[in-house]
Design an enzyme around this catalytic site. Structure first.
Site, mmCIF file in Angstrom:
data_model
loop_
_atom_site.group_PDB
_atom_site.id
_atom_site.type_symbol
_atom_site.label_atom_id
_atom_site.label_comp_id
_atom_site.label_asym_id
_atom_site.label_seq_id
_atom_site.Cartn_x
_atom_site.Cartn_y
_atom_site.Cartn_z
ATOM 1 N N LYS A 79 3.913 -6.620 6.210
ATOM 2 C CA LYS A 79 2.995 -7.577 5.592
ATOM 3 C C LYS A 79 3.210 -8.951 6.222
ATOM 4 O O LYS A 79 4.358 -9.366 6.471
ATOM 5 C CB LYS A 79 3.244 -7.631 4.082
ATOM 6 C CG LYS A 79 2.205 -8.432 3.303
ATOM 7 C CD LYS A 79 2.512 -8.418 1.796
ATOM 8 C CE LYS A 79 1.478 -9.201 0.991
ATOM 9 N NZ LYS A 79 1.776 -9.237 -0.455
ATOM 10 N N SER A 154 -2.207 -8.656 -3.446
ATOM 11 C CA SER A 154 -2.446 -9.300 -2.178
ATOM 12 C C SER A 154 -2.157 -8.408 -0.975
ATOM 13 O O SER A 154 -2.693 -8.648 0.107
ATOM 14 C CB SER A 154 -1.570 -10.552 -2.068
ATOM 15 O OG SER A 154 -0.199 -10.200 -2.053
ATOM 16 N N SER A 178 1.289 -7.181 -6.402
ATOM 17 C CA SER A 178 0.717 -7.100 -5.054
ATOM 18 C C SER A 178 1.162 -5.902 -4.233
ATOM 19 O O SER A 178 0.605 -5.641 -3.166
ATOM 20 C CB SER A 178 1.035 -8.377 -4.275
ATOM 21 O OG SER A 178 0.303 -9.446 -4.797
#
Ligand SMILES: [Mg+2]
Ligand SMILES: [Zn+2]
Lengths: 503, 99, 505
Positions: A79, A154, A178
């Site tokens: 990420k 997210s 997330s």
């Protein structure tokens, strides 16, 4: 030959260990898959240009007889919230476009040391603020199950990458869901560790007291394998726990073969009635509970009266901490600088921050600034910290009578891109089930429970355990996963539509 | 209704060093007003006898030994700088006094 | 800038009562910074570091970086708190003070706010007349220093009018203890002296603890002076100003005096004092307003979520308490007796803030009288000329070495003063200055005899007088020889040789 991208990380690792495939082959297969489908999915912000070199080095070391970790040679998506020395780290923001960190996040360094092969950096809501990945400055990621829908957020990029077989493993971060909510909407597995179980060093901070880094995978065992690599004490993070953790991969294996569901007390929360969820979400949840009961689990209703204040507390604590954490993006030392002819440095900072941050980020910074400002602190930030105590007490009471708590991972299946973007409060309510774990610091996992009957989209079930009992989640998650996959005849993702090129 | 006004939003923009346009101020005023109406309910249960939790897992006395480490090279320090001169970061003129 | 009107100091004191308060920042000399492993520029090993060479990720607020607390800095802070007579908090914590400034890498300073590590103490301050004033301490808390800004362009080199500024983050994260007094009442006309003596005492304490280099010129010790006036008989405190950038003990005294005179003039004219920070200007001896306290000073403090509470164990506190050096007043009594100074001589040292320097110089081998003479004499003279602190001009080791050269006859007094000038100018140790400048006393009798014979030959009348027994006439010859030797001769030896040669030739 088997499609290497379809293998679980554990299965791929077995083939690598056995010498049946090389890391170069495995890495190339995933790079090919990215080339084939990422135009549609847009899970990656950056694809490494030297992944094959890293893979070749692993192959060389294996050939030389080096002792390698169990996941050595397996590709990994990272990420973009995690800083890396060999790829840009933007946290999905224009203000960090092109930024290259002089140091690696601890989880990245540990992944490298374990021989994992970084494939690239995955898309995310800007600074991890969002539940849909629509707030990325670099365009949205799309859900592999339906390209018109959000992949969650997210960490939509990491979830979509593993769901679309672009990577077997990914790293995510979870501040209010997330990791778990994207897992829910993409039919994948995600675990938020106990706060302090995994180092935050090198994770671009959103809300320091809520953020945790964790694994994003397609199976519970894969999550355990990755968690074993990244977890454990890190002196660079003062909030990192010094506990000696058990092997989470072992816990997952034990869950998959054993009878851990027998006699397991599973709590369901009275204050989260079915009415609060999309019908297909609650029916999938009920079906999963029934499957557990059939294996001897006992479903117990517990009360968590303060969970209803969780979203409110979260949307005070997060913006407050974020407003401070994001102050460092000021155009002086790194990142975007927007010149203001004849302006002072104050003007340059203010202009840069206006142009460099997206609407959601600005909204939360202003909200957090408000919550902390003189005269409001006690009513807002101070009160929110007290709600945290109350939610912890709710958990303590509940875990007095149950082993794990189960909830649907999110209220709805993947919604359409653009559907909620203009209504921040609606977007925030998405996190109602995932937020309490971040506020209390307890671990949570989301695994696929099935598809919603009304739209055929994935649904996840979330399990929560007391702080430090992450291994329990791996045991329970793997046990239910085994039962469900058995009942489906194949992993849920087999039912996802075919993307791009060959599958 | 909360007390969010355009003036307050503009002031918060100054504190947060974000140059908000008038349009942004208007939009944010409405949105923040709605959000604050929703989140203000934390005070309903935050009674005086409840203690505040700032760390989810309580720890204390976490210290680092006084040994040099983690130092960056000057090149690393400056590698992302928008502007430098003489081995330092260069910024345009400063209006305010030093703190 | 309009010139401030000042009221005569004594007149000001007739009408108004001054109330003082101080915030002193002490840079600790730990090996590493408060919240990172980067080397600490306030440690003697790192004084000459080039810009941005002592920086770890958190010092410049790099994305993903996290602070970690330096255990040694915590110990130093506890020791300082104990030496200030403070209670040590069973649990204290860090907070973030949020404000934007380019020297602040994270745009917040990690400090302590509502839960400082040390609180409620007092310090006894001795004035020049020997009287003791007790200064009440409110708190001492741990925090981090900011980086350094250099303003370039414009005429003044100051912030106003500069074209651009350069930022060096070496100093960012240096461990600080901020010592905050309670309001100090009853100072009256001694207010400026109390100010100076207070800072001197803090300096003595941190030096005796060995926790800071404590050199004001280098910013190791910085004082913000709060001054307010209230009309005689009024209960309510007046509005205060906070004067920053006061970089020497002398300046602390002057700045307090100035603010009393300035505020008195305003109040007497019916004006009001603005609550503001003011900057001390060493060159003009005046203060000028800084940014007015405005809404921009809403620091939005909140508990630092990246760090955990500091809860020192009782036995650690007791261990540190047991290791405290003797209190300043006791120490003074002991030193005075040990050195055998008169009251006046000792007060000279104390008033110059040179106790630690003399002590260290004696420890380095110099006789107490010689150590005193150098520090209160030549070094204080140079300091006054240069507007600096004597303690910043040379190290005790240098002074002891210099005296050693005198004692061995390698230097005479005049040469020693020249060597000292070289040391002050940064030319190195006394021996290095002697070597580089070629300043040693000529001890080669051959060279001296040649010069003497030449002088005697050119002054036959003097030679005659000496031979007649008028030895005082030798002075003229000695003078000529010393001149020929450029002063680098031992005058007593020259005299001996002149008499010898005069009677021999
Ligand atoms: Mg202060
Ligand atoms: Zn301070």
């Amino acid at each position: 030959m088997t499609d290497l991208t379809k293998l679980s990380a554990a299965a791929l690792a077995d083939k690598l260990t056995a010498g049946e495939v090389s890391s170069v082959e495995a890495t190339q297969a995933h790079l090919d898959r990215i080339a084939a489908v990422d135009g549609d999915v847009h899970a990656f912000l950056h694809v490494s240009d030297h992944a094959l070199d890293v893979a070749a080095e692993i192959d060389r070391r294996r050939a030389a007889g080096d002792r390698l970790g169990p996941l050595a040679g397996v590709p990994l998506a990272i990420k973009d919230v995690l800083v890396t020395t060999d790829m840009p780290s933007t946290s999905g923001s224009k203000i960090l476009e092109g930024y290259v960190s002089p140091y690696d996040a601890t989880v990245v360094a540990r992944s490298r040391a374990a021989g994992l092969v970084p494939l690239g950096k995955t898309n995310m809501d800007e600074f991890a603020m969002g539940s849909s990945t629509e707030h990325s400055a670099y365009g949205p990621t799309r859900n592999p199950w339906d390209l018109d829908r959000i992949p969650g957020g997210s960490g939509g990029g990491s979830a979509a990458a593993v769901a679309s077989f672009e990577a077997p493993l990914a790293l995510g971060s979870d501040t209010g869901g997330s990791i778990r909510q994207p897992a829910h909407v993409t039919g994948t597995v995600g675990l938020k560790p106990t706060y302090g179980g995994v180092s935050r060093y090198g994770a671009i901070a959103l809300a320091s007291s809520l953020d945790q880094v964790g694994p994003v995978t397609r199976t519970v065992l894969d999550a355990g394998l990755l968690h074993d690599v990244i977890g454990g004490h890190d002196p660079h993070d003062s909030t990192s726990l010094q506990d000696a953790w058990p092997s989470f991969a072992d816990a997952a294996r034990e869950g998959a073969r054993g009878d851990v569901l027998k006699g397991l007390r599973v709590g369901i929360i009275k204050e989260l009635p079915d009415a609060g969820f999309q019908p297909g979400v609650s029916s999938s949840f009920r079906a999963a509970l029934a499957a557990m009961e059939a294996q001897g689990a006992e479903i117990v209703e517990v009360s968590a009266p303060h969970f209803e204040y969780g979203v409110a507390a979260y949307y005070l604590i997060l913006p407050a901490e974020a407003s401070s954490n994001l102050a460092k993006f000021d155009s002086v030392r790194f990142g975007l600088r927007v010149d203001v002819p004849g302006g002072t440095v104050e003007d340059v900072m203010a202009k840069t921050r206006d142009q460099g941050f997206g609407d959601e980020v600005k909204r939360r910074i202003i909200l957090g600034t408000y919550a902390l400002s003189a005269g409001y602190y006690d009513a807002y930030y101070g009160s929110a910290q007290k709600v945290r105590t109350l939610i912890q007490q709710d958990f303590d009471t509940a875990f007095g009578s149950v082993d794990v708590i189960a909830t649907p991972s999110a209220p709805t299946t993947a919604f359409k891109l653009g559907e909620k973007i203009d209504d921040p409060m609606q977007m925030y309510l998405n996190d109602v089930t995932t937020i309490p774990a971040n506020l209390a610091g307890v671990p949570g996992i989301s695994i696929p429970s099935g598809l919603a009957e009304e739209d055929g989209l994935p649904v996840g079930i979330q399990f929560l355990a007391p702080a430090r009992q992450d291994a329990r989640l791996y045991r329970v998650g793997a046990a239910l996963e085994a039962v469900l996959v058995d009942s489906w005849g194949a992993p849920l993702l087999e039912r996802a539509p075919i993307l791009g090129g060959a599958r | 209704m909360s007390e969010i006004t355009p003036d307050l939003v503009r002031h918060l923009g100054v504190l947060a060093r974000i140059q908000l346009s008038d349009e942004e101020v208007q939009r944010l005023t409405g949105q923040l007003d709605a959000i604050v109406d929703n989140i203000a309910k934390v005070s309903e249960v935050a009674t005086p006898e409840v203690t505040a939790t700032s760390h989810p897992i309580p720890l204390e006395n976490i210290f680092r030994p006084d040994v040099v480490g983690d130092q960056l090279t000057p090149a690393q320090v400056l590698q992302n700088a928008p502007d430098t001169a003489d081995g330092r970061f260069r910024v345009t003129a400063i209006l305010g006094e030093e703190q | 800038m309009a010139k401030d009107k000042l009221m005569d100091f004594d007149k000001a004191l007739e009408q108004f009562e001054p109330v003082l308060g101080f915030e002193v920042h002490v840079e600790l000399n730990t090996k590493t910074k408060m919240f990172s492993g980067a080397a600490n520029p306030a440690h003697s090993d790192n004084h000459d570091a080039a810009p941005n060479t002592l920086v770890a990720p958190v010092d410049m607020g790099l994305p993903g970086s996290l602070p970690t607390v330096n255990a040694e800095a915590v110990k130093f802070s506890i020791s300082l708190g104990l030496a200030l007579g403070c209670s040590i908090a069973p649990s204290s914590r860090f907070a973030r003070k949020n404000y934007f400034y380019p020297d602040l890498g994270k745009n917040y300073q990690i400090s302590q706010y509502d839960e400082p590590i040390a609180f409620e103490g007092s310090v006894d301050v001795e004035l020049s007349d020997g009287s003791i004033v007790t200064v009440p301490i409110e708190r001492a808390h741990m925090e981090e220093d900011a980086g350094k800004l250099t303003h370039v362009g414009g005429s003044t080199g100051r912030i106003q009018g500069a074209e651009y500024s350069l930022v060096d983050y070496n100093r960012a994260g240096v461990p600080l203890v901020e010592i905050v007094t309670k309001p100090i009442f009853g100072a009256e006309h001694r207010a400026p002296e109390i100010a100076k003596a207070y800072v001197q005492t803090i300096r003595d304490i941190v030096l005796s603890l060995g926790i800071s280099e404590a050199r004001m010129e280098r910013g190791n010790l910085r004082c913000d002076a709060n001054v307010s006036l209230r009309p005689r008989g009024q209960e309510k405190l007046g509005t205060r100003t906070e004067t920053k950038n006061v970089n020497s003990m002398r300046s602390v005294e002057r700045a307090v005096r100035y603010e009393i005179q300035r505020q008195a003039a305003i109040l007497a004219a019916g004006g009001t004092i603005i609550q503001e920070t003011r900057h001390w200007h060493e060159d003009t001896g005046t203060t000028s307003p800084g940014r007015p306290k405005s809404d921009a000073d809403d620091y939005r403090y909140f508990p630092e979520p990246d760090l955990l509470p500091v809860a020192p164990a009782l036995d650690l506190i007791e261990e540190l308490r047991a290791a405290l050096p003797e209190p300043p007043a006791e120490r003074r009594r002991r030193l005075k007796a040990g050195w055998g100074f008169t009251d006046l001589e000792f007060q000279d040292v104390v008033n110059g803030g040179l106790l630690a320097e003399v002590e260290a110089t004696v420890a380095a081998g110099a006789a107490p009288a010689a150590a005193r003479k150098w520090w209160t004499g030549e070094l204080t003279r140079i300091a006054n000329v240069q507007g600096r602190e004597a303690s910043d001009l040379a190290t005790p080791a240098d002074v002891a070495a210099l005296q050693g050269l005198v004692d061995s006859g390698a230097l005479n007094d005049k040469l020693a003063r020249q060597v000292l000038e070289g040391v002050v100018a940064g030319e190195g140790t006394p021996q290095q200055v002697v070597d580089a400048r070629g300043l040693a006393v000529v001890s080669d009798d051959g060279a001296l005899i040649a010069a003497i014979d030449e002088a005697l030959a050119s002054q036959p009348d003097v030679l005659a007088k000496i031979r007649d027994g008028k030895v005082q006439a030798a002075g003229a010859v000695i003078g000529a020889v010393m001149k020929a030797m450029k002063g680098q001769a031992d005058a007593a030896r020259v005299r001996e040789l002149v008499l010898e040669r005069a009677s021999a030739s």
